[in-house]
Write a protein that holds these residues in place. Structure first.
Motif, PDB file in Angstrom:
ATOM      1  N   LYS A 190      66.548  36.894   8.467  1.00 21.11           N
ATOM      2  CA  LYS A 190      66.729  35.487   8.081  1.00 21.11           C
ATOM      3  C   LYS A 190      68.065  35.264   7.369  1.00 21.11           C
ATOM      4  O   LYS A 190      68.183  34.413   6.505  1.00 21.11           O
ATOM      5  CB  LYS A 190      65.563  35.022   7.211  1.00 21.11           C
ATOM      6  N   SER A 211      69.427  31.874   7.116  1.00 22.74           N
ATOM      7  CA  SER A 211      68.739  30.943   6.227  1.00 22.74           C
ATOM      8  C   SER A 211      69.236  31.052   4.796  1.00 22.74           C
ATOM      9  O   SER A 211      68.674  30.435   3.894  1.00 22.74           O
ATOM     10  CB  SER A 211      67.231  31.210   6.267  1.00 22.74           C
ATOM     11  N   ARG A 227      64.595  29.168   3.792  1.00 20.11           N
ATOM     12  CA  ARG A 227      63.365  29.409   4.548  1.00 20.11           C
ATOM     13  C   ARG A 227      62.480  30.371   3.783  1.00 20.11           C
ATOM     14  O   ARG A 227      62.959  31.198   2.994  1.00 20.11           O
ATOM     15  CB  ARG A 227      63.677  29.996   5.932  1.00 20.11           C
TER      16      ARG A 227
END
Length: 318
Positions: free
Chosen positions: A52, A55, A67
């Protein structure tokens, strides 16, 4: 002549299949992608790796997580870690030898999330330091509508939970050590707080079931503030080792205080336990040192299962 497999041969084949399957699962696990996103801090730069990484926004002294998921944080530098997740599951901040200093905001600032879990990784030593009065942090996209100024080294608008077997030292020169505008739960961890105002503050409730807490502060050591809803604003301690040195109240609740376990050593300038509702001492060891009225509440209940001393003398029920 056909040879049929014996019972022994069948068992050996079955065990071989199981062994092969187990090795296959292990190899797949070893070769699988990591489930955590790693944030490595240094002075002036931060690197992000993992599933991620897109993010995580790195901008001008702030690292913003957008996120839900697991984020391992390590390294040293002047940063503010911001959680701004509009929807989704919990955000896990795994502190693993992180040393974060922030001069103009909270070192950890939860703006939006369904819940944030701060996990102190086993064997790690983590440090959070703020320097002076807070100002709102800009993430590069302008100020948040309705944003408020954080007032703690760890400041959260979402439910906040602490766990893990590592250590966390907080030097809160700005104001509070840990503050949640929602709920605050401590399950484990070795947490040391030196705060210019309150040590630990949760609005809706503070629940402590384990861990080691050492608090030195110029305000209240542990506080819950929601006086608008009768069912909230309470403090519930069921375990843990708590040592508090407070210039104001030791433990203050807008509603009730319940202690049913743990070891507490409270040295306070004012009341050690102050509940605007009931104060129930059901079990645990409670050692109070104060020149003020030690326990204040609309009703006070002390069980024989609670070992209570006031300035070195056994507590006498009134």
């Amino acid at each position: 002549m056909l040879k049929y497999p014996t019972k022994k041969t069948s068992v050996l084949r079955f065990l071989s299949v199981l062994l092969f399957a187990g090795l296959s699962v292990l190899l797949c696990a070893c070769n699988s992608k990591p489930t955590d996103t790693e944030i490595i801090l240094s002075e002036g730069s931060a690197s992000v790796n993992g599933p991620k990484k897109n993010s995580v926004i790195n901008n001008n002294g702030t690292v913003t997580i957008t996120r839900d998921g697991n984020y391992n944080i390590t390294g040293t530098g002047h940063w503010s870690i911001i959680v701004d997740v509009q929807s989704g599951k919990a955000v896990y901040l795994n502190l693993n030898n992180a040393d974060i200093t922030c001069d103009n905001s909270a070192p950890i600032y939860v703006k939006n999330s369904s819940m944030v879990v701060i996990n102190l990784m086993e064997g790690s030593q983590n440090f959070l330091t703020d320097r002076h009065i807070y100002v709102e942090t800009d993430n590069g996209e302008g100020q948040y509508e309705g944003a408020e100024i954080p007032d703690a080294a760890i400041y959260s608008r979402a439910p906040l939970l602490f766990e893990g077997e590592g250590k966390l030292t907080i030097k809160a020169d700005g104001y509070n050590g840990i503050a949640s505008k929602d709920t605050l739960t401590i399950k484990s961890g070795n947490i040391k707080i030196d705060a210019a105002h309150h040590g630990i503050k949760g609005r809706d409730f503070v629940v402590i079931s384990g861990g080691k807490l050492t608090i030195k502060c110029e305000g209240d050591a542990i506080k819950s503030t929601n006086s608008e809803e009768p069912s909230l604003g309470y403090i519930n301690i069921t375990g843990g080792d708590i040592s508090a040195d407070a210039d104001d109240e030791g433990i203050y609740a807008a509603s009730s205080i319940t202690i049913s376990g743990g070891t507490l050593l409270i040295d306070s300038k004012k009341a050690a336990l102050y509940g605007n509702g009931s104060v129930q001492l059901k079990a645990g060891s409670i050692d109070i040192k104060t020149n003020h009225e030690p326990i204040l509440g609309k009703s006070i209940e002390a069980s024989d299962n609670a070992m209570i001393s006031i300035n070195g003398r056994p507590y006498t029920k009134k």
